[in-house]
Write an enzyme that holds these catalytic residues in place. Structure first.
Site, PDB file in Angstrom:
ATOM      1  N   ASP A 144     -10.414   5.549   1.412  1.00 17.97           N
ATOM      2  CA  ASP A 144      -9.655   4.859   0.348  1.00 17.97           C
ATOM      3  C   ASP A 144     -10.582   4.623  -0.845  1.00 17.97           C
ATOM      4  O   ASP A 144     -11.800   4.604  -0.692  1.00 17.97           O
ATOM      5  CB  ASP A 144      -9.137   3.507   0.880  1.00 17.97           C
ATOM      6  CG  ASP A 144      -7.994   2.938   0.019  1.00 17.97           C
ATOM      7  OD1 ASP A 144      -7.554   3.618  -0.929  1.00 17.97           O
ATOM      8  OD2 ASP A 144      -7.546   1.808   0.302  1.00 17.97           O
ATOM      9  N   ARG A 167      -2.766  -5.621 -10.992  1.00 18.61           N
ATOM     10  CA  ARG A 167      -2.761  -6.484  -9.811  1.00 18.61           C
ATOM     11  C   ARG A 167      -1.490  -7.325  -9.786  1.00 18.61           C
ATOM     12  O   ARG A 167      -1.115  -7.871  -8.749  1.00 18.61           O
ATOM     13  CB  ARG A 167      -3.971  -7.448  -9.789  1.00 18.61           C
ATOM     14  CG  ARG A 167      -5.352  -6.820  -9.723  1.00 18.61           C
ATOM     15  CD  ARG A 167      -5.472  -5.804  -8.643  1.00 18.61           C
ATOM     16  NE  ARG A 167      -5.281  -4.454  -9.194  1.00 18.61           N
ATOM     17  CZ  ARG A 167      -5.025  -3.378  -8.437  1.00 18.61           C
ATOM     18  NH1 ARG A 167      -4.888  -3.484  -7.145  1.00 18.61           N
ATOM     19  NH2 ARG A 167      -4.869  -2.190  -8.985  1.00 18.61           N
ATOM     20  N   GLN A 200      -9.194   3.993 -12.030  1.00 18.93           N
ATOM     21  CA  GLN A 200      -9.676   2.728 -11.465  1.00 18.93           C
ATOM     22  C   GLN A 200     -11.131   2.801 -11.039  1.00 18.93           C
ATOM     23  O   GLN A 200     -11.577   2.006 -10.208  1.00 18.93           O
ATOM     24  CB  GLN A 200      -8.809   2.314 -10.276  1.00 18.93           C
ATOM     25  CG  GLN A 200      -7.393   1.951 -10.684  1.00 18.93           C
ATOM     26  CD  GLN A 200      -6.610   1.359  -9.526  1.00 18.93           C
ATOM     27  OE1 GLN A 200      -6.861   0.249  -9.082  1.00 18.93           O
ATOM     28  NE2 GLN A 200      -5.656   2.109  -9.018  1.00 18.93           N
ATOM     29  N   LYS A 216      -1.021   4.308  -2.351  1.00 21.39           N
ATOM     30  CA  LYS A 216      -2.115   5.114  -1.778  1.00 21.39           C
ATOM     31  C   LYS A 216      -2.618   4.498  -0.471  1.00 21.39           C
ATOM     32  O   LYS A 216      -2.762   5.174   0.535  1.00 21.39           O
ATOM     33  CB  LYS A 216      -3.295   5.214  -2.767  1.00 21.39           C
ATOM     34  CG  LYS A 216      -2.974   5.961  -4.036  1.00 21.39           C
ATOM     35  CD  LYS A 216      -4.184   6.095  -4.932  1.00 21.39           C
ATOM     36  CE  LYS A 216      -4.722   4.758  -5.413  1.00 21.39           C
ATOM     37  NZ  LYS A 216      -3.766   3.999  -6.257  1.00 21.39           N
ATOM     38  N   THR A 217      -2.880   3.198  -0.528  1.00 21.97           N
ATOM     39  CA  THR A 217      -3.392   2.531   0.662  1.00 21.97           C
ATOM     40  C   THR A 217      -2.322   2.559   1.751  1.00 21.97           C
ATOM     41  O   THR A 217      -2.607   2.776   2.931  1.00 21.97           O
ATOM     42  CB  THR A 217      -3.811   1.098   0.310  1.00 21.97           C
ATOM     43  OG1 THR A 217      -4.788   1.169  -0.730  1.00 21.97           O
ATOM     44  CG2 THR A 217      -4.420   0.385   1.498  1.00 21.97           C
TER      45      THR A 217
HETATM   46  P1  ATP Z   1      -4.154   0.364  -5.773  1.00 18.53           P
HETATM   47  O1  ATP Z   1      -4.366   1.543  -6.656  1.00 18.53           O
HETATM   48  O2  ATP Z   1      -4.065  -0.902  -6.545  1.00 18.53           O
HETATM   49  O3  ATP Z   1      -5.103   0.324  -4.620  1.00 18.53           O
HETATM   50  P2  ATP Z   1      -2.192   1.549  -4.039  1.00 18.53           P
HETATM   51  O4  ATP Z   1      -1.817   2.834  -4.655  1.00 18.53           O
HETATM   52  O5  ATP Z   1      -3.132   1.577  -2.913  1.00 18.53           O
HETATM   53  O6  ATP Z   1      -2.673   0.544  -5.166  1.00 18.53           O
HETATM   54  P3  ATP Z   1      -0.516   0.053  -2.258  1.00 18.53           P
HETATM   55  O7  ATP Z   1      -1.310  -1.191  -2.248  1.00 18.53           O
HETATM   56  O8  ATP Z   1      -0.555   0.939  -1.090  1.00 18.53           O
HETATM   57  O9  ATP Z   1      -0.829   0.873  -3.601  1.00 18.53           O
HETATM   58  O10 ATP Z   1       1.003  -0.284  -2.541  1.00 18.53           O
HETATM   59  C1  ATP Z   1       1.387  -1.177  -3.582  1.00 18.53           C
HETATM   60  C2  ATP Z   1       2.587  -2.020  -3.135  1.00 18.53           C
HETATM   61  O11 ATP Z   1       3.763  -1.223  -3.081  1.00 18.53           O
HETATM   62  C3  ATP Z   1       2.411  -2.602  -1.759  1.00 18.53           C
HETATM   63  O12 ATP Z   1       2.989  -3.883  -1.727  1.00 18.53           O
HETATM   64  C4  ATP Z   1       3.184  -1.638  -0.893  1.00 18.53           C
HETATM   65  O13 ATP Z   1       3.632  -2.241   0.293  1.00 18.53           O
HETATM   66  C5  ATP Z   1       4.354  -1.274  -1.798  1.00 18.53           C
HETATM   67  N1  ATP Z   1       4.930   0.063  -1.505  1.00 18.53           N
HETATM   68  C6  ATP Z   1       4.281   1.229  -1.556  1.00 18.53           C
HETATM   69  N2  ATP Z   1       5.105   2.257  -1.263  1.00 18.53           N
HETATM   70  C7  ATP Z   1       6.325   1.704  -1.028  1.00 18.53           C
HETATM   71  C8  ATP Z   1       7.612   2.241  -0.654  1.00 18.53           C
HETATM   72  N3  ATP Z   1       7.816   3.533  -0.500  1.00 18.53           N
HETATM   73  N4  ATP Z   1       8.616   1.361  -0.504  1.00 18.53           N
HETATM   74  C9  ATP Z   1       8.431   0.027  -0.678  1.00 18.53           C
HETATM   75  N5  ATP Z   1       7.246  -0.527  -1.014  1.00 18.53           N
HETATM   76  C10 ATP Z   1       6.200   0.298  -1.183  1.00 18.53           C
HETATM   77 MG    MG Z   2      -5.043   0.708  -2.651  1.00 21.02          MG
END
Ligand code: ATP
Ligand code: MG
Length: 723
Positions: A219, A607, A250, A34-35
């Site tokens: 976010d 995490r 979350q 997402k981030t």
């Molecule tokens: P949270 O809910 O904990 O905030 P999030 O959904 O924001 O998580 P991110 O932090 O954006 O998730 O991504 C999680 C990890 O996965 C990061 O290390 C990110 O770089 C990696 N990642 C996300 N998408 C891809 C992709 N398409 N290919 C490779 N790595 C990815």
């Molecule tokens: Mg995030």
């Protein structure tokens, strides 16, 4: 050819990044990117839609996250993006108010009030209103005012229908507002409310920002409160575009007014909003992900998600049953050392806990092994206000001439000494060239203070004298326990509403535990001459000193589960997975609070990228009491097949799972001792061997001594004999 910004994104992520929907909701589980989508979308909007960074507004959850995002966007763009507005709700609101202080009816040089200063002003206005502090507690008024502001309400908007409590609180709120206006002061909740009103009441500014910010991105949307959402609504009014990302599973700040319902509201308010779900997790091993999914499946009313990974199964989750909390901490520290010895860095590891008070024992274990650490988003144990206040009394008891301690507590809790009187004492000390304590006797004797202040000061002197008399025969921890109560500190802190007051109480109880476990024998040789009180105070000062690593140094990260949101680490420990600690005692009765605890557990587990350890203690001395907690229900919600039990204590007790009690590490018996064996130590007496760590001359041995309790000794120096 595909645009470079879209490299390393899956199809759903690409769709989100390139979407031209006016309103977009990305609803997805932890670690699904997402981030990452938010960052890439900003870069996309700048490069492909040719929006200037100047026309983007992005909201993150912490300042650190904002900095990281900005860095990543600049990395993707290959140039600085200084005109981009990115920050927390508070940070952005502050920026708006600084820019338009006059329109916001604020003094150009307005100052931000922290929560202590806010309380001080509330107390003052309550006194001016003639309200008795006993009957009308300032802390409650503070809580009332902040909660109303978070809901967007001014005193005139609050209906009290003759209800005395509400009517009185509204009067205080009104008077407090006037005092703030006069002093040019703005508290945290006011930042948000005032920024909202600024745009609501000034059409020209509202239109200006609506036109400037062609795109608004948020976010961690699941944790926005009412006023934050209302502010977003004003800026993103339908003519510009908005993207929000979040995860209902979350949402962990309900206790602070965050509203998950905002996700539903968003879908109604921006009718026709597109929803994109991301289902692939890139962060964690399959084992970790399955564990997280199983835990959260126990909650009702979820929006529902299906999270999967193409990654490895990974290692099982290790569940460690420690003998007590100290042994738990030593185990964690030892595993971190192993991790680093295998060529990894400290930075990649994090220790997460439910209660701030758990950090102390962890800190000690890390210090002992000289492992650098940093407490993220919080103060270290001995730096916390409540701990410092208590120790200031203890310091003053052992040395009346400690001026710093005197200053800290002479009017804490408040006893009616005004700034003027304290100034007076300071001036006298200067002239007489004596300590503040002696100066206070002097001003009393010479009638240099108004009657009220004089009595307050006399009261303070008597209080300390009584403390001295009554605790003369006490042991260190009893002394501290006595001080916490008799000083009125405990009562004072308990008046703070909600989690904060409770956390302070827990920390105070933890201080008693620390004192109880404090062993003068462990103090450095040259300090052996000190009394237990002196030795403990020295220990506390050193621990509060500069042992904390700098943020740029390679170090282990310690933090509460709450502050871990949005972050990720290859190696994660969740310590204290016990009923009443996690889930927290306070949240166990109410189903909604329990569901929020479970979401917190989901946040914690997710995490971890490669390896997750869950640790619990069979016996825990915490919050000042000794208990024999049972394993957290959340651990039982993880399928046993994903868990590997590590159990190296020789204590016989209920196994956590019926699958059995595996001895994780066997003792190296070349030294002739065995687990469970009775031994005698020249100073500590008789005890039982619980565990060995390491080998050769460095072998450490854990022994539970009959009278001295559990200790870890270096075998080579321990002078043990078999009995
Ligand atoms: P949270 O809910 O904990 O905030 P999030 O959904 O924001 O998580 P991110 O932090 O954006 O998730 O991504 C999680 C990890 O996965 C990061 O290390 C990110 O770089 C990696 N990642 C996300 N998408 C891809 C992709 N398409 N290919 C490779 N790595 C990815
Ligand atoms: Mg995030």
């Amino acid at each position: 050819m595909e645009h470079p910004i879209l490299h390393f994104l899956n199809d759903a992520q690409k769709a989100a990044v390139t979407s031209d929907a006016a309103a977009l909701l990305v609803l997805a589980g932890a670690g699904s990117g997402k981030t990452r989508v938010l960052v890439h979308r900003m870069a996309w909007l700048i490069q492909e839609d040719h929006l200037s960074p100047h026309s983007l507004l992005a909201v993150t959850f912490t300042n650190k996250a904002a900095q990281e995002m900005k860095g990543r966007i600049e990395g993707l763009l290959g140039r600085p993006a200084n005109t981009l507005w990115i920050g927390t709700f508070h940070g952005l609101a502050h920026r708006l108010l600084r820019t338009h202080a006059r329109d916001a009816r604020l003094d150009e040089n307005f100052q931000i009030l922290d929560s202590d200063d806010q309380l001080r002003i509330i107390k003052r206005v309550m006194k001016e209103l003639g309200l008795d502090e006993e009957e009308w507690q300032p802390k409650q008024a503070q809580w009332f005012i902040n909660a109303k502001k978070d809901d967007g309400l001014r005193p005139k908007d609050i209906a009290h229908n003759g209800d005395l409590y509400t009517a009185t609180m509204c009067t205080v709120y009104q008077a407090y507002e006037e005092a703030c206006a006069q002093g040019g002061l703005v508290d945290f909740a006011e930042l948000l409310l005032r920024a909202f009103e600024l745009l609501r009441d000034n059409a020209h500014l509202r239109v200006h920002y609506q036109e400037r910010f062609q795109h608004v991105l948020v976010d961690e949307f699941q944790d926005t409160n009412a006023i934050q959402y209302a502010w977003i609504r004003l800026i993103a009014n339908g003519r510009n575009r908005i993207t929000i990302v979040g995860d209902d599973d979350q949402s962990i700040y309900g206790w602070r007014g965050a509203k998950i319902e905002n996700i539903h509201k968003f879908q109604q308010d921006y009718s026709g909003a597109d929803t994109i779900r991301l289902e692939q997790n890139y962060r964690s091993t399959n084992t970790i992900l399955k564990a997280a999914n199983s835990v959260i499946a126990n909650n009702n009313d979820r929006l529902g998600k299906n999270l999967w990974t193409s990654g490895d199964e990974g290692e099982p989750i290790s569940l460690y049953t420690a003998f007590n909390e100290q042994e738990e901490a030593r185990y964690v520290a030892a595993r971190i050392e192993d991790w680093v010895n295998q060529g990894n860095s400290y930075n990649e590891s994090a220790i997460l806990y439910r209660s701030n008070a758990q950090s102390r024992v962890m800190e000690e274990a890390l210090l002992q092994r000289q492992i650098p650490y940093r407490i993220y988003g919080g103060l270290r144990f001995f730096e916390r206000a409540e701990v410092k206040d208590t120790l200031a009394y203890l310091r003053l008891l052992s040395n009346r001439n400690n001026d710093a301690a005197f200053e800290r507590v002479v009017n804490t809790p408040t006893r009616g000494l005004g700034l003027k009187s304290i100034e007076n004492i300071r001036a006298t000390a200067k002239v007489q060239n004596c300590s503040l304590w002696d100066a206070s006797s002097h001003v009393i004797e010479h009638g240099l203070l108004p009657a009220r202040a004089k009595n307050a000061l006399l009261g303070f002197q008597t209080l300390l004298k009584n403390m001295d008399d009554e605790t003369e025969e006490f042991e260190l921890h009893q002394k501290i326990e006595f001080i916490i109560e008799a000083s009125g500190l405990l009562d004072m802190y308990l008046k703070e509403k909600g989690e904060k007051g409770l956390a302070r109480k827990e920390n105070l109880q933890e201080l008693v535990t620390a004192a109880r476990n404090f062993d003068v024998a462990e103090v450095e040789e040259e300090e052996q001459e000190l009394t237990p009180v002196q030795a403990f105070l020295a220990h506390a000062s050193l621990e509060a000193g500069d042992t904390q690593a700098e943020s740029y140094q390679d170090c282990v990260q310690l933090m509460t589960l709450h502050s871990a949101k949005g972050l990720e680490f290859p190696l994660v420990f969740i310590a204290g997975v016990e009923e009443k600690l996690f889930p927290h005692q306070m949240s166990m009765e109410d189903p909604d609070s329990l569901a929020e605890e479970r979401r917190l557990c989901y946040v914690g587990i997710t995490r971890a990228m490669k390896k997750l350890y869950l640790t619990h203690a069979e016996k825990r001395r915490m919050f000042g009491k000794e208990s024999y907690p049972s394993l957290s229900r959340f651990v039982r919600e993880i399928p046993a097949s994903l868990i590997e039990e590590v159990r190296i204590t020789a204590q016989v007790s209920q196994p956590a799972f019926s699958s059995g009690l595996g001895l994780g590490q066997q003792a190296d018996d070349s030294h002739g001792f065995q687990l469970g064996q009775m031994v005698e130590h020249p100073r500590f007496g008789i005890g039982v061997i619980l565990n060995f760590e390491g080998s050769g001359p460095q072998t450490r041995i854990h022994i539970n001594f009959e009278s001295a309790g559990p200790k870890t000794l270096v075998l080579a120096y321990a002078k043990l004999s078999a009995v």
